[in-house]
Design an enzyme around this catalytic site. Structure first.
Site, PDB file in Angstrom:
ATOM      1  CB  THR A   1      42.477  -9.927  64.824  1.00  0.00           C
ATOM      2  OG1 THR A   1      44.013 -10.172  64.742  1.00  0.00           O
ATOM      3  CG2 THR A   1      43.343  -9.535  62.961  1.00  0.00           C
TER       4      THR A   1
ATOM      5  CD  GLU B   1      45.878 -21.006  60.496  1.00  0.00           C
ATOM      6  OE1 GLU B   1      45.154 -21.041  61.796  1.00  0.00           O
ATOM      7  OE2 GLU B   1      46.323 -19.915  60.179  1.00  0.00           O
TER       8      GLU B   1
ATOM      9  CE  LYS C   1      43.574 -20.716  58.285  1.00  0.00           C
ATOM     10  NZ  LYS C   1      41.459 -20.461  58.699  1.00  0.00           N
TER      11      LYS C   1
ATOM     12  CB  SER D   1      44.950 -15.972  51.780  1.00  0.00           C
ATOM     13  OG  SER D   1      44.552 -14.516  53.332  1.00  0.00           O
TER      14      SER D   1
ATOM     15  CB  SER E   1      40.906 -22.296  56.187  1.00  0.00           C
ATOM     16  OG  SER E   1      40.468 -22.076  56.796  1.00  0.00           O
TER      17      SER E   1
ATOM     18  NE  ARG F   1      45.393 -11.666  56.287  1.00  0.00           N
ATOM     19  CZ  ARG F   1      46.702 -11.934  56.635  1.00  0.00           C
ATOM     20  NH1 ARG F   1      47.229 -10.625  57.131  1.00  0.00           N
ATOM     21  NH2 ARG F   1      46.595 -12.820  57.884  1.00  0.00           N
TER      22      ARG F   1
END
Ligand code: 13P
Length: 343
Positions: free
Chosen positions: A28, A177, A222, A264, A292, A295
């Protein structure tokens, strides 16, 4: 003496602060660097992240914790200080991504299951020694025709719960998450479909956390916001995103959870800030509600940096600005006027 999980979790969602997700895997971060024409090497990754962690105002004022990737937790700054030490010196908690990524799920075409449970206890012990006090595990749920399936939701929730229990056993706060993606291919993926799926996923995750005996007071959730898919024909207003996200979370997340820190997920920087601020302004809420972001906190800094030493002050200024705007959003005090003034 080991710190209490509740205290670490409380520090992670302290008022007016949020978490910097800087845990991009090697693949990534390469994609992010490709977008600015920078070659991804151990050194360039170190330089970039060191630059962020040395942004004093942002780090001490608005960032409560930083999620790192395995490589970064072991890296030292140019002057030899471990990067985790820089983070701690700024008053933030170092954390670590511990999942091994989402892989194709056998017999579930188009769906993913997150791997990384085997040997996790041993890895957590080592990460604790290296200074990490919280961890992250991301499950990915896709919306498409006929997806997600119950099998995918259930098995990802089980993996999240097993991960969370292992973390707490080792004195590490789990960030749980479950991400319902917003960038699926379906035009029919509107905000109501996202609501339905997010509600289903969160209810399932909390059932599994209960079954795994995870202490809710010692975790941070998250989630994604409830938002229309990027390719949806009908986009929702910021007010609708805030209203539906809050409604969904209130019906699924027990108040024993100290904090919720959103991802995000591909929203623009300002949308991510605006949505968070609207939700906090609609309080009081049963949990702290903060960011949290990966990007949405880094995009402006990355674009200003371009891999050049000369650009470090401008990149740090951009990061500082974004962190401050999100810090304000975490108390519901952000406004478009402040955004313009400050930039
Ligand atoms: P984004 O804010 O870029 O979605 O990243 C957050 C994150 O940590 C995803 O796992």
């Amino acid at each position: 003496m080991t710190e209490r999980l509740e205290d670490i979790a409380a520090a992670m969602v302290a008022k007016g602060k949020g978490i910097l997700a800087a845990d991009e895997s090697s693949g990534t971060i390469k994609k992010r660097f490709d977008s600015i024409g920078v070659v991804s090497t151990e050194d360039s990754r170190r330089d970039y992240r060191e630059m962020l962690f040395r942004t004093e105002n942002a780090m001490s004022g608005y960032i409560s914790g930083v999620i790192l990737y395995d490589e970064t937790l072991r890296q030292k700054a140019k002057d030899g200080t471990p990067l985790a030490e820089l983070i701690r010196a700024a008053g933030a908690v170092p954390g670590i991504k511990v999942d091994a990524g989402a892989q194709d799920m056998p017999f579930f075409p188009g769906e993913k299951i997150t791997e990384g449970l085997d040997g996790l206890r041993g890895r957590l012990k080592e990460y604790y020694e290296l200074g990490a006090r919280f961890a992250k595990w991301r499950a990915v749920i896709d919306i498409a025709d006929g997806l997600p399936t119950w099998g995918c939701v259930k098995q990802n929730a089980q993996a999240l719960a097993r991960y969370a229990a292992l973390c707490q056993e080792q004195g590490i706060v789990p960030i749980v998450e479950p991400e319902v993606l917003m960038d699926g291919p379906v035009a029919a993926h509107d905000i109501d479909r996202c609501y339905e799926v997010t509600e289903w996923v969160l209810k399932t995750v909390f059932t599994e956390l209960f079954d795994a005996r995870v202490m809710l007071e010692g975790m941070v959730l998250k989630p994604n916001m409830v938002i229309a898919g990027k390719n949806a024909k009908k986009q929702a207003s910021a007010e609708e995103v805030a209203e539906k996200t809050l409604r969904c979370l209130k019906s699924t997340v027990p108040p024993a959870v100290p904090g919720i820190a959103f991802l995000s997920g591909g929203q623009s920087d300002q949308d991510a800030t605006r949505h968070l601020s609207l939700m906090n302004a609609a309080g009081p809420l049963p949990w702290a509600l903060t960011f949290s972001y990966g990007r949405a906190l880094q995009a402006a800094a990355l674009a200003a940096w371009l891999g050049k030493d000369d650009n470090v002050p401008a990149a740090q200024k951009a990061f500082d600005h974004r962190a401050r705007m999100n810090g304000l959003a975490a108390t519901g005090e952000w406004s478009p006027a402040l955004e313009r003034e400050a930039s």
